[in-house]
Enzyme design. Structure first.
Site, mmCIF file in Angstrom:
data_model
loop_
_atom_site.group_PDB
_atom_site.id
_atom_site.type_symbol
_atom_site.label_atom_id
_atom_site.label_comp_id
_atom_site.label_asym_id
_atom_site.label_seq_id
_atom_site.Cartn_x
_atom_site.Cartn_y
_atom_site.Cartn_z
ATOM 1 N N HIS A 243 0.357 -6.385 0.676
ATOM 2 C CA HIS A 243 -0.386 -6.282 -0.613
ATOM 3 C C HIS A 243 0.827 -6.047 -1.918
ATOM 4 O O HIS A 243 0.974 -6.490 -2.878
ATOM 5 C CB HIS A 243 -1.692 -5.781 -0.823
ATOM 6 C CG HIS A 243 -2.415 -5.603 -2.182
ATOM 7 N ND1 HIS A 243 -3.543 -6.088 -2.293
ATOM 8 C CD2 HIS A 243 -1.977 -5.000 -3.193
ATOM 9 C CE1 HIS A 243 -3.837 -5.847 -3.566
ATOM 10 N NE2 HIS A 243 -2.859 -5.137 -4.134
ATOM 11 N N GLU A 244 1.371 -4.607 -1.424
ATOM 12 C CA GLU A 244 1.993 -4.106 -2.286
ATOM 13 C C GLU A 244 3.627 -4.691 -2.443
ATOM 14 O O GLU A 244 4.077 -4.971 -3.724
ATOM 15 C CB GLU A 244 2.453 -2.597 -1.913
ATOM 16 C CG GLU A 244 1.207 -1.807 -1.858
ATOM 17 C CD GLU A 244 0.194 -1.848 -3.007
ATOM 18 O OE1 GLU A 244 0.640 -2.016 -4.161
ATOM 19 O OE2 GLU A 244 -0.853 -1.584 -2.772
ATOM 20 N N HIS B 176 3.277 -7.404 -4.991
ATOM 21 C CA HIS B 176 3.394 -7.050 -6.315
ATOM 22 C C HIS B 176 4.762 -6.984 -6.909
ATOM 23 O O HIS B 176 5.067 -7.307 -8.154
ATOM 24 C CB HIS B 176 2.934 -5.551 -6.508
ATOM 25 C CG HIS B 176 1.407 -5.419 -6.758
ATOM 26 N ND1 HIS B 176 0.610 -6.129 -7.771
ATOM 27 C CD2 HIS B 176 0.390 -4.681 -5.926
ATOM 28 C CE1 HIS B 176 -0.532 -5.592 -7.694
ATOM 29 N NE2 HIS B 176 -0.837 -5.099 -6.593
ATOM 30 N N GLN C 16 2.993 -1.808 -10.982
ATOM 31 C CA GLN C 16 1.500 -1.177 -11.722
ATOM 32 C C GLN C 16 1.517 0.090 -12.299
ATOM 33 O O GLN C 16 0.648 0.184 -13.111
ATOM 34 C CB GLN C 16 0.722 -1.011 -10.268
ATOM 35 C CG GLN C 16 0.484 -2.352 -9.485
ATOM 36 C CD GLN C 16 -0.443 -2.049 -8.348
ATOM 37 O OE1 GLN C 16 -0.160 -1.340 -7.195
ATOM 38 N NE2 GLN C 16 -1.720 -2.093 -8.498
ATOM 39 N N GLY D 154 -2.385 2.031 -1.755
ATOM 40 C CA GLY D 154 -0.875 1.755 -1.931
ATOM 41 C C GLY D 154 -0.748 1.540 -3.328
ATOM 42 O O GLY D 154 -1.493 1.548 -4.289
ATOM 43 N N CYS E 297 -7.555 -3.976 -5.710
ATOM 44 C CA CYS E 297 -6.482 -3.778 -6.425
ATOM 45 C C CYS E 297 -6.591 -2.819 -7.658
ATOM 46 O O CYS E 297 -7.480 -3.071 -8.219
ATOM 47 C CB CYS E 297 -5.650 -4.864 -6.866
ATOM 48 S SG CYS E 297 -4.123 -4.661 -7.563
ATOM 49 N N LEU E 298 -5.703 -1.948 -7.771
ATOM 50 C CA LEU E 298 -6.132 -0.818 -8.930
ATOM 51 C C LEU E 298 -5.828 -1.155 -10.073
ATOM 52 O O LEU E 298 -6.222 -1.043 -11.219
ATOM 53 C CB LEU E 298 -5.121 0.418 -8.640
ATOM 54 C CG LEU E 298 -5.519 1.558 -7.280
ATOM 55 C CD1 LEU E 298 -4.188 2.499 -7.384
ATOM 56 C CD2 LEU E 298 -6.638 1.899 -7.578
HETATM 57 NI NI NI Z 1 -2.545 -4.062 -5.864
#
Ligand code: NI
Length: 168
Positions: free
Chosen positions: A134-135, A138, A51, A46, A92-93
């Site tokens: 989660h997304e 963000h 991000q 995701g 998380c990226l």
């Molecule tokens: Ni994340």
């Protein structure tokens, strides 16, 4: 499609509340495609537009539980129903090398627009529900570490600052 640069915590864009998308046009379509490529090449499931430094309410999600990988783009996603509680280990990226168990609702309903501007409604559980939550967080500047206890967060902060010291 083009690979985009993933912003790493504590980049301030990750803490901003992202703006609603009034009308999804060719710019949003290209952004979504680029986000999918970026997510895949980083082995993520995701990605949210902040991000990649774009403060707009767009997320992409890879539904990896079916036979076939399906990529979803959700514009202005809103979680309208939540049920249950479940623990799941998240990463998380934008927080490379960090992961921790996070408790979240198990079942959700999300309403959003697709890239054609059509309203969609998805009932999700399992990994898909987890990724969407989660997304969507963000988009409000919320990172998964915010969901942890003060002590756990403190430990992670220590790890993060240690990481900066070794990566020249
Ligand atoms: Ni994340």
């Amino acid at each position: 499609m083009a690979k985009l640069e993933i912003k790493i915590y504590p980049d301030p864009v990750l803490r901003k509340k992202a703006a609603n998308v009034e009308k999804a046009g060719s710019g949003e379509r290209k952004l979504a495609y680029d986000m999918i490529e970026t997510m895949r090449s980083a082995n993520g499931v995701g990605l949210a537009a902040p991000q990649v430094g774009i403060s707009k309410r767009i997320i992409v999600v890879e539904d990896a539980e079916g036979d076939e990988k399906i990529s979803l783009t959700l514009i202005n996603p809103k979680i309208t129903q939540k049920k249950g509680r479940v623990k799941f280990c998240e990463g998380c990226l934008s927080l490379p090398g960090i992961s921790n168990d996070v408790i979240r609702p198990e079942f959700i309903t999300v309403e959003a627009l697709n890239l054609d501007g059509e309203p969609i409604k998805i009932n999700a559980d399992g990994l898909l529900a987890r990724i969407i939550q989660h997304e969507t967080d963000h988009l409000d500047g919320i990172m998964f570490i915010d969901k942890l206890s003060f002590l756990k967060r403190k430990k992670i902060m220590k790890q993060l600052s240690a990481k900066v010291c070794v990566e020249f």
